[in-house]
Design a protein around this motif. Sequence first.
Motif, PDB file in Angstrom:
ATOM      1  N   CYS A   1       0.842  -1.206   0.000  1.00 39.57           N
ATOM      2  CA  CYS A   1       0.000   0.000   0.000  1.00 39.57           C
ATOM      3  C   CYS A   1       0.876   1.256   0.000  1.00 39.57           C
ATOM      4  N   ILE A   2       0.486   2.261  -0.826  1.00 42.08           N
ATOM      5  CA  ILE A   2       1.255   3.507  -0.867  1.00 42.08           C
ATOM      6  C   ILE A   2       0.562   4.614  -0.073  1.00 42.08           C
ATOM      7  N   GLY A   3      -0.563   4.283   0.543  1.00 48.56           N
ATOM      8  CA  GLY A   3      -1.247   5.252   1.414  1.00 48.56           C
ATOM      9  C   GLY A   3      -1.920   6.399   0.694  1.00 48.56           C
ATOM     10  N   CYS A   4      -2.358   6.183  -0.561  1.00 52.99           N
ATOM     11  CA  CYS A   4      -2.989   7.277  -1.318  1.00 52.99           C
ATOM     12  C   CYS A   4      -4.428   7.519  -0.853  1.00 52.99           C
TER      13      CYS A   4
ATOM     14  N   GLU B   1      -7.204   6.066  -1.914  1.00 56.55           N
ATOM     15  CA  GLU B   1      -8.236   5.853  -2.935  1.00 56.55           C
ATOM     16  C   GLU B   1      -9.236   4.781  -2.507  1.00 56.55           C
TER      17      GLU B   1
ATOM     18  N   LYS C   1      -0.847   3.743   6.058  1.00 59.11           N
ATOM     19  CA  LYS C   1      -1.237   2.768   5.038  1.00 59.11           C
ATOM     20  C   LYS C   1      -2.635   2.225   5.321  1.00 59.11           C
TER      21      LYS C   1
ATOM     22  N   CYS D   1      -7.536   0.892  -6.567  1.00 65.02           N
ATOM     23  CA  CYS D   1      -6.182   0.929  -6.007  1.00 65.02           C
ATOM     24  C   CYS D   1      -5.179   1.117  -7.151  1.00 65.02           C
ATOM     25  N   PRO D   2      -4.387   2.192  -7.144  1.00 62.18           N
ATOM     26  CA  PRO D   2      -3.478   2.429  -8.274  1.00 62.18           C
ATOM     27  C   PRO D   2      -2.347   1.421  -8.383  1.00 62.18           C
TER      28      PRO D   2
END
Lengths: 71, 221
Positions: free
Chosen positions: A9-12, A14, A32, A51-52
Amino acid sequence: MTIKSIHGCIGCGECVQSCPCDVIRLDPSSGKAVIAYPEDCQICHLCRLYCPVDAIEMSPEKTLPVITPWG
Amino acid sequence: MKPTRTRLAFAAALLFIGLPLLLFARAPVPSRTLLKDSLSILTILAVALLLGQFFLARTIPAVQRAFKPPRVQALHRWIGYGAITVLLLHPFLIVLPRYFEPGVRPLDALVTMLTSFDTLGVLLGLACWLLLLLLALTSHLRMRLIKRFRISYRAWRGFHALLAAGFTGLALWHAIELGRHTGWLLGGFFALLAIAGIALLARLYLPERHRPAPQAEGLHI
């Protein structure tokens, strides 16, 4: 539990915004995504689809086919 | 001579291709589609082969003896360019499968991913990408840079080694922070390779006075 795991997870955030049932939250300490309320998951797949980095895995045994407008 | 070459090539293939593939297969994460798993394997192999570059940089005399130095240099160059190309494409390869799936558009996914500045792993990834680009450009244009800045080839080599070591440290941190398959097993393996490689490189670039004095063969004083 329908969301199996979250890896990379990049914590964006979304997935948090896309989830209609508030299943996923951002962990304040790590930043995250974490599965906060797994029992509320309606298997809509929106978190996975938005999720990107494709970090969310769904349990295959509880997966429903994704509904698309073209059938 | 030939068996030594064969043995070295076999050991290298085992260490930099076989073992990473085995650790990928043993990673405790669910498998995904063929395309996504293939892209993961490609990235892991690129990282492993790039770490292998430390061992093709005159750090192991046995390699230089078994293969001729020009051949080792050519191997170093082509493996480097190949692995760097894959890793420079890494952000785009992550979103590539989105072309074949419903949901977020690939370009939107890329923008979201690259602008998540709150996450350390993303910042490390961006820094690594820029360092890698610099590494590739300064390698490709080395002769022009040496002429332009009037530096020795040895000075360029030192800069190249420093850049490679810096990139490796950051890349490893990025992979451990965000890597899907980089658990303690694959992460530990990569860390071991990096430490060994950087240590060998440091030994190579130690000032002359710290090295043992060369001795004539068979002469023990």
